[in-house]
Write a protein that holds these residues in place. Structure first.
Motif, PDB file in Angstrom:
ATOM      1  N   VAL A  10       0.843  -1.191   0.000  1.00 13.49           N
ATOM      2  CA  VAL A  10       0.000   0.000   0.000  1.00 13.49           C
ATOM      3  C   VAL A  10       0.882   1.245   0.000  1.00 13.49           C
ATOM      4  O   VAL A  10       1.730   1.419   0.890  1.00 13.49           O
ATOM      5  CB  VAL A  10      -0.927   0.021   1.234  1.00 13.49           C
ATOM      6  CG1 VAL A  10      -1.776   1.288   1.238  1.00 13.49           C
ATOM      7  CG2 VAL A  10      -1.805  -1.222   1.255  1.00 13.49           C
ATOM      8  N   ASP A  26      -5.594   4.670   4.797  1.00 14.20           N
ATOM      9  CA  ASP A  26      -5.113   4.210   3.496  1.00 14.20           C
ATOM     10  C   ASP A  26      -4.782   2.722   3.539  1.00 14.20           C
ATOM     11  O   ASP A  26      -5.064   1.979   2.585  1.00 14.20           O
ATOM     12  CB  ASP A  26      -3.871   4.996   3.083  1.00 14.20           C
ATOM     13  CG  ASP A  26      -4.183   6.423   2.662  1.00 14.20           C
ATOM     14  OD1 ASP A  26      -5.378   6.774   2.544  1.00 14.20           O
ATOM     15  OD2 ASP A  26      -3.227   7.189   2.440  1.00 14.20           O
ATOM     16  N   ALA A  29      -7.978   0.819   3.496  1.00 15.64           N
ATOM     17  CA  ALA A  29      -8.541   0.824   2.144  1.00 15.64           C
ATOM     18  C   ALA A  29      -7.811  -0.182   1.253  1.00 15.64           C
ATOM     19  O   ALA A  29      -8.431  -0.858   0.428  1.00 15.64           O
ATOM     20  CB  ALA A  29      -8.446   2.228   1.546  1.00 15.64           C
ATOM     21  N   GLY A  30      -6.492  -0.279   1.429  1.00 13.01           N
ATOM     22  CA  GLY A  30      -5.730  -1.262   0.663  1.00 13.01           C
ATOM     23  C   GLY A  30      -6.103  -2.688   1.016  1.00 13.01           C
ATOM     24  O   GLY A  30      -6.177  -3.561   0.135  1.00 13.01           O
ATOM     25  N   ARG A  32      -9.065  -3.662   2.173  1.00  8.81           N
ATOM     26  CA  ARG A  32     -10.391  -3.907   1.596  1.00  8.81           C
ATOM     27  C   ARG A  32     -10.300  -4.168   0.094  1.00  8.81           C
ATOM     28  O   ARG A  32     -10.958  -5.073  -0.422  1.00  8.81           O
ATOM     29  CB  ARG A  32     -11.301  -2.705   1.862  1.00  8.81           C
ATOM     30  CG  ARG A  32     -11.812  -2.609   3.285  1.00  8.81           C
ATOM     31  CD  ARG A  32     -12.959  -1.622   3.386  1.00  8.81           C
ATOM     32  NE  ARG A  32     -14.070  -2.018   2.517  1.00  8.81           N
ATOM     33  CZ  ARG A  32     -15.157  -1.270   2.315  1.00  8.81           C
ATOM     34  NH1 ARG A  32     -15.250  -0.085   2.898  1.00  8.81           N
ATOM     35  NH2 ARG A  32     -16.125  -1.681   1.534  1.00  8.81           N
ATOM     36  N   TRP A  33      -9.484  -3.378  -0.597  1.00  4.49           N
ATOM     37  CA  TRP A  33      -9.328  -3.569  -2.043  1.00  4.49           C
ATOM     38  C   TRP A  33      -8.794  -4.965  -2.347  1.00  4.49           C
ATOM     39  O   TRP A  33      -9.272  -5.646  -3.261  1.00  4.49           O
ATOM     40  CB  TRP A  33      -8.391  -2.506  -2.611  1.00  4.49           C
ATOM     41  CG  TRP A  33      -8.216  -2.607  -4.093  1.00  4.49           C
ATOM     42  CD1 TRP A  33      -8.949  -1.985  -5.058  1.00  4.49           C
ATOM     43  CD2 TRP A  33      -7.244  -3.420  -4.776  1.00  4.49           C
ATOM     44  NE1 TRP A  33      -8.494  -2.351  -6.313  1.00  4.49           N
ATOM     45  CE2 TRP A  33      -7.451  -3.230  -6.169  1.00  4.49           C
ATOM     46  CE3 TRP A  33      -6.229  -4.270  -4.349  1.00  4.49           C
ATOM     47  CZ2 TRP A  33      -6.674  -3.873  -7.129  1.00  4.49           C
ATOM     48  CZ3 TRP A  33      -5.450  -4.918  -5.306  1.00  4.49           C
ATOM     49  CH2 TRP A  33      -5.672  -4.715  -6.675  1.00  4.49           C
ATOM     50  N   THR A  34      -7.823  -5.387  -1.570  1.00  4.14           N
ATOM     51  CA  THR A  34      -7.234  -6.712  -1.779  1.00  4.14           C
ATOM     52  C   THR A  34      -8.278  -7.801  -1.585  1.00  4.14           C
ATOM     53  O   THR A  34      -8.381  -8.736  -2.397  1.00  4.14           O
ATOM     54  CB  THR A  34      -6.061  -6.927  -0.813  1.00  4.14           C
ATOM     55  OG1 THR A  34      -5.070  -5.908  -1.029  1.00  4.14           O
ATOM     56  CG2 THR A  34      -5.424  -8.293  -1.012  1.00  4.14           C
ATOM     57  N   GLU A  36     -11.510  -7.522  -1.822  1.00  5.73           N
ATOM     58  CA  GLU A  36     -12.549  -7.428  -2.849  1.00  5.73           C
ATOM     59  C   GLU A  36     -12.076  -7.926  -4.218  1.00  5.73           C
ATOM     60  O   GLU A  36     -12.900  -8.241  -5.078  1.00  5.73           O
ATOM     61  CB  GLU A  36     -13.019  -5.976  -2.961  1.00  5.73           C
ATOM     62  CG  GLU A  36     -13.817  -5.511  -1.737  1.00  5.73           C
ATOM     63  CD  GLU A  36     -13.985  -4.006  -1.675  1.00  5.73           C
ATOM     64  OE1 GLU A  36     -13.468  -3.311  -2.609  1.00  5.73           O
ATOM     65  OE2 GLU A  36     -14.604  -3.506  -0.723  1.00  5.73           O
ATOM     66  N   HIS A  37     -10.764  -8.002  -4.422  1.00  5.59           N
ATOM     67  CA  HIS A  37     -10.198  -8.458  -5.691  1.00  5.59           C
ATOM     68  C   HIS A  37      -9.466  -9.789  -5.529  1.00  5.59           C
ATOM     69  O   HIS A  37      -8.534 -10.092  -6.270  1.00  5.59           O
ATOM     70  CB  HIS A  37      -9.239  -7.403  -6.256  1.00  5.59           C
ATOM     71  CG  HIS A  37      -9.922  -6.147  -6.692  1.00  5.59           C
ATOM     72  ND1 HIS A  37     -10.312  -5.159  -5.806  1.00  5.59           N
ATOM     73  CD2 HIS A  37     -10.287  -5.708  -7.924  1.00  5.59           C
ATOM     74  CE1 HIS A  37     -10.883  -4.172  -6.478  1.00  5.59           C
ATOM     75  NE2 HIS A  37     -10.891  -4.470  -7.758  1.00  5.59           N
TER      76      HIS A  37
END
Length: 210
Positions: A10, A26, A29-30, A32-34, A36-37
């Protein structure tokens, strides 16, 4: 790769230009992004581990608290490498290492002031920013914590491990004799540094099943 794992880093915003809570938000958020993907990245969502060193170790601990309190993503573990956890700077090891080493008491005060400004050392600091401040550590994922015996973070890292055990959280703690802050990087060829890295890697392998 040794662990057959996917690593996601991140690029969080840095203090003092972006003070608390920007860095830890931040990182969350990183995470969560991981999560979700996960399919796109080829990640098993049941084996997510968060890791960080020094200030990054504190951010990893704070991010885990956010993930618990915001009901996800679920973490399988945390690797906290000589983490920076307590803005108050009142430990014995903090007093011992003043003007000594790559990161000392003055460096630590400077770093926390950049993140927290005038709030450093006051009651107006959350456990997300300084995880040693958290009063409820229950429900957190297992943690691996390591540090050197000759560094400012020694006592706050030991105290954090003890607080996790008191809260019923699994934690593995290693205090490497004579190790200074970042010795696994700055003296990577030494026997002690190799042992530190190997021990850390073995914990990760056990927790992600490699």
């Amino acid at each position: 790769m040794e662990h057959d794992a996917v690593a996601v880093t991140v690029e969080y915003r840095l203090a003092p230009e972006y003070p608390d809570p920007c860095p830890v938000e931040d990182c969350y958020a990183g995470l969560r992004w991981t999560a979700e993907h996960d399919e796109e990245l080829g990640i098993d969502p049941g084996r997510l581990i968060i890791a960080g060193a020094s200030a990054g170790g504190g951010l990893a601990a704070g991010t885990a608290l956010l993930a618990r309190d915001r009901q996800g993503p679920c973490l399988a573990g945390r690797v906290l490498i000589y983490p920076m956890l307590d803005d108050r700077g009142q430990s014995v090891s903090m007093a011992q290492f003043d003007g000594i080493g790559a990161w000392d008491r003055v460096s630590n005060r400077t770093g926390w002031t950049a993140l927290l400004g005038d709030r450093r050392g006051t009651t107006d600091v959350s456990g997300y920013a300084a995880p040693a401040r958290a009063t409820d550590l229950s429900g957190l994922p297992p943690a691996f914590i390591d540090c050197g015996s000759a560094e400012v973070f020694r006592d706050e890292d030991v105290a954090y491990a003890s607080a996790l055990w008191a809260a019923g959280v699994q934690a593995e703690l290693h205090v490497w004799p004579g190790g200074f802050h970042g010795f696994d990087v700055l003296a990577a060829g030494t026997e002690l540094a190799r042992a530190m890295t190997a021990t850390r890697n073995a914990w990760v392998a056990r927790h992600i099943g490699t």
